[in-house]
Design a protein around this motif. Structure first.
Motif, PDB file in Angstrom:
ATOM      1  N   LEU A 130      -0.371  14.927   9.984  1.00 29.58           N
ATOM      2  CA  LEU A 130      -1.822  15.029  10.141  1.00 29.58           C
ATOM      3  C   LEU A 130      -2.552  14.899   8.804  1.00 29.58           C
ATOM      4  O   LEU A 130      -3.626  14.293   8.739  1.00 29.58           O
ATOM      5  N   VAL A 131      -1.990  15.468   7.741  1.00 26.78           N
ATOM      6  CA  VAL A 131      -2.596  15.297   6.414  1.00 26.78           C
ATOM      7  C   VAL A 131      -2.605  13.821   6.037  1.00 26.78           C
ATOM      8  O   VAL A 131      -3.588  13.296   5.502  1.00 26.78           O
ATOM      9  N   GLN A 132      -1.511  13.134   6.334  1.00 29.47           N
ATOM     10  CA  GLN A 132      -1.454  11.701   6.067  1.00 29.47           C
ATOM     11  C   GLN A 132      -2.506  10.951   6.881  1.00 29.47           C
ATOM     12  O   GLN A 132      -3.169  10.039   6.371  1.00 29.47           O
ATOM     13  N   LEU A 133      -2.691  11.349   8.133  1.00 31.86           N
ATOM     14  CA  LEU A 133      -3.659  10.671   8.989  1.00 31.86           C
ATOM     15  C   LEU A 133      -5.085  10.891   8.485  1.00 31.86           C
ATOM     16  O   LEU A 133      -5.918   9.974   8.532  1.00 31.86           O
ATOM     17  N   ILE A 134      -5.381  12.087   7.994  1.00 32.16           N
ATOM     18  CA  ILE A 134      -6.696  12.348   7.405  1.00 32.16           C
ATOM     19  C   ILE A 134      -6.944  11.394   6.237  1.00 32.16           C
ATOM     20  O   ILE A 134      -8.025  10.799   6.107  1.00 32.16           O
ATOM     21  N   ALA A 135      -5.935  11.221   5.380  1.00 25.40           N
ATOM     22  CA  ALA A 135      -6.081  10.332   4.222  1.00 25.40           C
ATOM     23  C   ALA A 135      -6.292   8.889   4.661  1.00 25.40           C
ATOM     24  O   ALA A 135      -7.124   8.165   4.092  1.00 25.40           O
ATOM     25  N   ILE A 136      -5.557   8.456   5.672  1.00 24.39           N
ATOM     26  CA  ILE A 136      -5.677   7.074   6.151  1.00 24.39           C
ATOM     27  C   ILE A 136      -7.065   6.817   6.724  1.00 24.39           C
ATOM     28  O   ILE A 136      -7.704   5.799   6.430  1.00 24.39           O
ATOM     29  N   VAL A 137      -7.554   7.743   7.550  1.00 24.27           N
ATOM     30  CA  VAL A 137      -8.876   7.559   8.163  1.00 24.27           C
ATOM     31  C   VAL A 137      -9.969   7.621   7.097  1.00 24.27           C
ATOM     32  O   VAL A 137     -10.935   6.851   7.130  1.00 24.27           O
TER      33      VAL A 137
END
Length: 214
Positions: A130-137
């Motif tokens: 989820l932390v990775q997804l926040i960064a991607i978005v």
């Protein structure tokens, strides 16, 4: 794996091993299959730490290498299914996260993978996804709105999105807190490093909130 990334991973491995040794665990770095229990057939973790009451399998990844790491949830399930054993994921902070637009299908797939990890009890794996997804978005938002991001950390990109009025202050504060919590987890080892279900739910909500801004 690039030479620099491999060196950083070895450094992280040594730090994790040192922390567990300081807590009285017997630690093996990069264990061979011969010293692992039978249920770990096919698993080659970075660190195994054992004590009288606790046994830990540690896997170390960068945020970038989480992409395509579909085996992490299966590995965590396999380890956690055995009493007195648990899985711990350590995610190294990348200098930057690659910028790219994320499709609705990819977003949903990544979010579903994180939620599945949480459902099977792998909170640290879910947290990392989820932390990775926040960064991607966040970087997708920056790219679509002409906000420069070359050489910037994920935190700096989020701050710039807030400065430009793209991410509203309440959501920005929550995102920055989440990124800070992820960095803090890098300095933790043991049960304190496992995020709560509330922390995972908060990250999932943040991902949805950022996505609505795309």
């Amino acid at each position: 794996m690039a030479r620099g990334e491999a060196a950083r991973e070895r450094d992280a491995q040594r730090r994790v091993a040192r922390r567990y040794r300081m807590m009285g665990y017997d630690v093996v770095e990069r264990p061979s299959p011969e010293v692992l229990p039978d249920f770990m057939d096919g698993i080659l973790p970075d660190v195994v730490a054992r004590s009288v009451s606790d046994n830990v399998v540690v896997e170390i990844k960068t945020h970038a290498s989480l992409t395509g790491s579909n085996d992490l949830v299966a590995m965590a399930e396999k380890v956690s299914a055995h009493p007195d054993w648990r899985f711990e994921l350590v995610v190294m902070d990348d200098a930057t996260t690659a910028a790219a637009e994320i499709s609705d299908a990819e977003f949903e797939a990544r979010l579903a993978r994180a939620r599945h990890a949480a459902e099977v009890g792998s909170a640290d794996v879910a947290f990392a996804f989820l932390v990775q997804l926040i960064a991607i978005v966040a970087r997708d938002l920056a790219g679509r709105n002409g906000v420069g991001q070359r050489g910037k950390s994920d935190r700096d990109v989020l701050i710039d999105l807030g400065f430009e009025g793209i991410v509203p202050p309440p959501l920005l504060e929550r995102c920055l807190a989440a990124v800070g919590q992820a960095a803090e987890r890098m300095r933790m080892t043991g049960s304190d490093a496992v995020p709560s279900s509330e922390a995972v739910a908060e990250l999932s909500d943040l991902c949805d909130g950022l996505r609505q801004l795309l």
